[in-house]
Design a protein around this motif. Sequence first.
Motif, mmCIF file in Angstrom:
data_model
loop_
_atom_site.group_PDB
_atom_site.id
_atom_site.type_symbol
_atom_site.label_atom_id
_atom_site.label_comp_id
_atom_site.label_asym_id
_atom_site.label_seq_id
_atom_site.Cartn_x
_atom_site.Cartn_y
_atom_site.Cartn_z
ATOM 1 N N GLY A 183 94.131 -45.373 -58.416
ATOM 2 C CA GLY A 183 93.149 -44.684 -57.582
ATOM 3 C C GLY A 183 93.429 -43.215 -57.332
ATOM 4 O O GLY A 183 92.579 -42.508 -56.803
ATOM 5 N N ALA A 184 94.600 -42.742 -57.695
ATOM 6 C CA ALA A 184 94.911 -41.317 -57.504
ATOM 7 C C ALA A 184 94.176 -40.511 -58.568
ATOM 8 O O ALA A 184 94.059 -40.936 -59.712
ATOM 9 N N GLN A 185 93.672 -39.351 -58.152
ATOM 10 C CA GLN A 185 92.954 -38.497 -59.101
ATOM 11 C C GLN A 185 93.054 -37.040 -58.696
ATOM 12 O O GLN A 185 93.315 -36.721 -57.543
ATOM 13 N N TRP A 186 92.876 -36.173 -59.678
ATOM 14 C CA TRP A 186 92.881 -34.743 -59.435
ATOM 15 C C TRP A 186 91.587 -34.355 -58.739
ATOM 16 O O TRP A 186 90.532 -34.906 -59.029
ATOM 17 N N GLU A 187 91.709 -33.411 -57.833
ATOM 18 C CA GLU A 187 90.527 -32.831 -57.210
ATOM 19 C C GLU A 187 90.614 -31.321 -57.405
ATOM 20 O O GLU A 187 91.598 -30.690 -57.014
ATOM 21 N N ILE A 188 89.583 -30.772 -58.009
ATOM 22 C CA ILE A 188 89.531 -29.351 -58.315
ATOM 23 C C ILE A 188 88.395 -28.736 -57.507
ATOM 24 O O ILE A 188 87.257 -29.205 -57.568
ATOM 25 N N ARG A 189 88.734 -27.688 -56.779
ATOM 26 C CA ARG A 189 87.729 -26.919 -56.036
ATOM 27 C C ARG A 189 87.808 -25.479 -56.512
ATOM 28 O O ARG A 189 88.912 -24.935 -56.618
ATOM 29 N N VAL A 215 94.536 -30.306 -56.144
ATOM 30 C CA VAL A 215 95.258 -31.242 -55.286
ATOM 31 C C VAL A 215 95.074 -32.636 -55.873
ATOM 32 O O VAL A 215 94.208 -32.858 -56.707
ATOM 33 N N VAL A 216 95.882 -33.558 -55.426
ATOM 34 C CA VAL A 216 95.739 -34.952 -55.833
ATOM 35 C C VAL A 216 95.190 -35.722 -54.642
ATOM 36 O O VAL A 216 95.719 -35.625 -53.532
ATOM 37 N N ARG A 217 94.125 -36.460 -54.899
ATOM 38 C CA ARG A 217 93.538 -37.315 -53.863
ATOM 39 C C ARG A 217 93.961 -38.747 -54.158
ATOM 40 O O ARG A 217 93.750 -39.259 -55.251
ATOM 41 N N LEU A 218 94.593 -39.365 -53.159
ATOM 42 C CA LEU A 218 95.021 -40.758 -53.288
ATOM 43 C C LEU A 218 93.858 -41.694 -53.001
ATOM 44 O O LEU A 218 92.847 -41.285 -52.423
ATOM 45 N N ALA A 219 93.991 -42.941 -53.368
ATOM 46 C CA ALA A 219 92.948 -43.936 -53.129
ATOM 47 C C ALA A 219 92.615 -44.035 -51.639
ATOM 48 O O ALA A 219 91.474 -44.310 -51.275
ATOM 49 N N SER A 220 93.591 -43.756 -50.788
ATOM 50 C CA SER A 220 93.381 -43.811 -49.339
ATOM 51 C C SER A 220 92.554 -42.640 -48.822
ATOM 52 O O SER A 220 92.133 -42.643 -47.671
#
Length: 139
Positions: free
Chosen positions: A91-97, A103-108
């Motif tokens: 569930g972890a994924q990269w988030e690009i703004r 940043v990395v967004r965790l499943a939580s």
Amino acid sequence: MNLPFLGNRRRKLADARFTAAPEAVAALLSECELLRSQAAQAGVRLDDTAASLEALDQLVPRWRDDAETLPWLGNDAGLYLGTVVVRTLPGAQWEIRPGEPPVVRLASGREIDVVTAGRGWAESGVPELSQLYAEVAEV
């Protein structure tokens, strides 16, 4: 170029470009060429696992004497940490703004500023990459 009549469309297009191909973004962020080169010179194989983070933590930080290399290596260390998190934690994924470091967004839903962590590791050894990974993996 600032085209006021486009409004927020440009930002939405930029955001869509990064969300359309998450695998391609992950592959690009995982390159970490400088870190991989430094690690290879020290005999450390970076295989995108938590064990490789422990091996990085054990390296003698010769890069701290090179003010030019330090920020680049720190950036790479953060991206490598993020790569390990994304590839090993469900569930972890990269988030690009636009205009911000990835940043990395965790499943939580929790976001991890891996670039800042990597820069801290390169500059002072704190936080240890393996320790940060362990803390993130527990959540």
